[in-house]
Design an enzyme around this catalytic site. Structure first.
Site, PDB file in Angstrom:
ATOM      1  N   TYR A 110      82.364   1.772   0.113  1.00 15.70           N
ATOM      2  CA  TYR A 110      81.721   1.342   1.351  1.00 15.70           C
ATOM      3  C   TYR A 110      80.894   2.497   1.908  1.00 15.70           C
ATOM      4  CZ  TYR A 110      85.656   3.845   3.550  1.00 15.70           C
ATOM      5  OH  TYR A 110      86.583   4.788   3.910  1.00 15.70           O
ATOM      6  N   PRO A 111      79.778   2.194   2.552  1.00 19.88           N
ATOM      7  CA  PRO A 111      79.008   3.224   3.243  1.00 19.88           C
ATOM      8  C   PRO A 111      79.438   3.314   4.703  1.00 19.88           C
ATOM      9  CG  PRO A 111      77.733   1.219   3.162  1.00 19.88           C
ATOM     10  CD  PRO A 111      79.052   0.911   2.496  1.00 19.88           C
ATOM     11  N   LYS A 162      78.126   7.768  11.516  1.00 21.79           N
ATOM     12  CA  LYS A 162      78.719   8.104  12.806  1.00 21.79           C
ATOM     13  C   LYS A 162      77.864   7.517  13.931  1.00 21.79           C
ATOM     14  CE  LYS A 162      82.142  10.746  11.374  1.00 21.79           C
ATOM     15  NZ  LYS A 162      83.543  10.295  11.491  1.00 21.79           N
ATOM     16  N   HIS A 178      91.470  13.744  10.731  1.00 20.72           N
ATOM     17  CA  HIS A 178      91.130  12.674   9.793  1.00 20.72           C
ATOM     18  C   HIS A 178      91.546  13.051   8.370  1.00 20.72           C
ATOM     19  CE1 HIS A 178      89.113   8.945   9.011  1.00 20.72           C
ATOM     20  NE2 HIS A 178      88.173   9.478   8.243  1.00 20.72           N
ATOM     21  N   GLN A 217      89.757  10.030  -2.969  1.00 22.96           N
ATOM     22  CA  GLN A 217      88.602   9.695  -2.149  1.00 22.96           C
ATOM     23  C   GLN A 217      87.430  10.580  -2.545  1.00 22.96           C
ATOM     24  OE1 GLN A 217      88.596   8.807   2.379  1.00 22.96           O
ATOM     25  NE2 GLN A 217      88.161  10.978   2.250  1.00 22.96           N
TER      26      GLN A 217
END
Length: 231
Positions: free
Chosen positions: A122-123, A126, A149, A162
């Site tokens: 997925y793209p 912010k 995060h 990831q």
């Protein structure tokens, strides 16, 4: 011959989401992927679940012209590119002090990882809303949010890999996120968990998700009904 076009750091990353057409030629698709690999690119092949595409290719290589040739070769082999994403591997500004081994893994990843066949892409960007503008936050505040995060993501070590690639100025969003996982519910768990982090809950915007299964190009073509290795 056109001179290679290479990033000064890292490699190019091209996600191609493809549909089968009546002209799809399994041997030509196989030759396109293997030819790119022979020229030094990495090609991850994915059987896509759902209506958005039939299969996907995640290609990583230092020469953007070679990635473009792979795209052309797959189209000539009878695939329709229904969606795509262009990005570069990068080392985040918040991770400049990581050990060299981690730096190399982010800039020059070796894919696909063993034992993680569940996949999604997925793209994301912010937000720049008046009260939620990531780019007006002081650096130290952004760094603190990204450390939080990252700590959430590290709780999935061993279950999920990831790969975050940068696309600011290259595509519609600012980053591309590719996840490789042991089980499909690992994908759901990691995305759900990390959405509660302030960096995501307050400041993140997400694009469309693609989900599928990683396998060799031969197996993917076989599983989608296009190729029989014993034929």
């Amino acid at each position: 011959m056109t001179d290679p076009l290479r990033p000064t750091v890292g490699v190019g990353v091209l996600h191609l989401f493809c549909r089968l057409t009546p002209l799809a030629d399994a041997e030509a698709i196989l030759a396109a992927a293997k030819g790119a690999e022979a020229d030094g690119a990495q090609v991850v092949t994915v059987a896509i679940l759902g209506h958005k595409a039939d299969l996907a290719f995640m290609a990583l290589g230092s020469d953007l012209w070679r990635l473009r040739r792979l795209q052309a070769d797959l189209q000539a082999a009878g695939l329709e590119v229904s969606d795509s994403y262009v990005s570069l591997t990068e080392l985040s500004e918040y991770a400049q002090g990581v050990p060299e081994e981690m730096r190399q893994a982010r800039l020059y990843p070796k894919l696909p990882p063993e034992g993680k066949p569940a996949w999604c892409f997925y793209p994301m960007s912010k937000r720049r809303l008046p009260e939620q503008n990531w780019f007006t936050l002081p650096y130290d505040d952004r760094k603190e949010l990204m450390y939080e995060h990252g700590a959430s993501g590290r709780t999935f070590a061993g279950r999920v890999l990831q790969v975050v690639t940068g696309s600011t100025g290259l595509d519609d969003y600012e980053w591309g996120v590719t996840l490789f996982a042991v089980h499909p519910d690992d994908l759901k768990d990691v995305v759900y968990t990390m959405r509660f982090d302030r960096a995501s809950a307050i400041y993140a915007e997400f694009g469309p998700f693609y989900t599928g299964m990683v396998a060799t190009v031969e197996e993917v073509l076989d599983r989608i009904g296009l190729y029989r290795g014993d034929a």
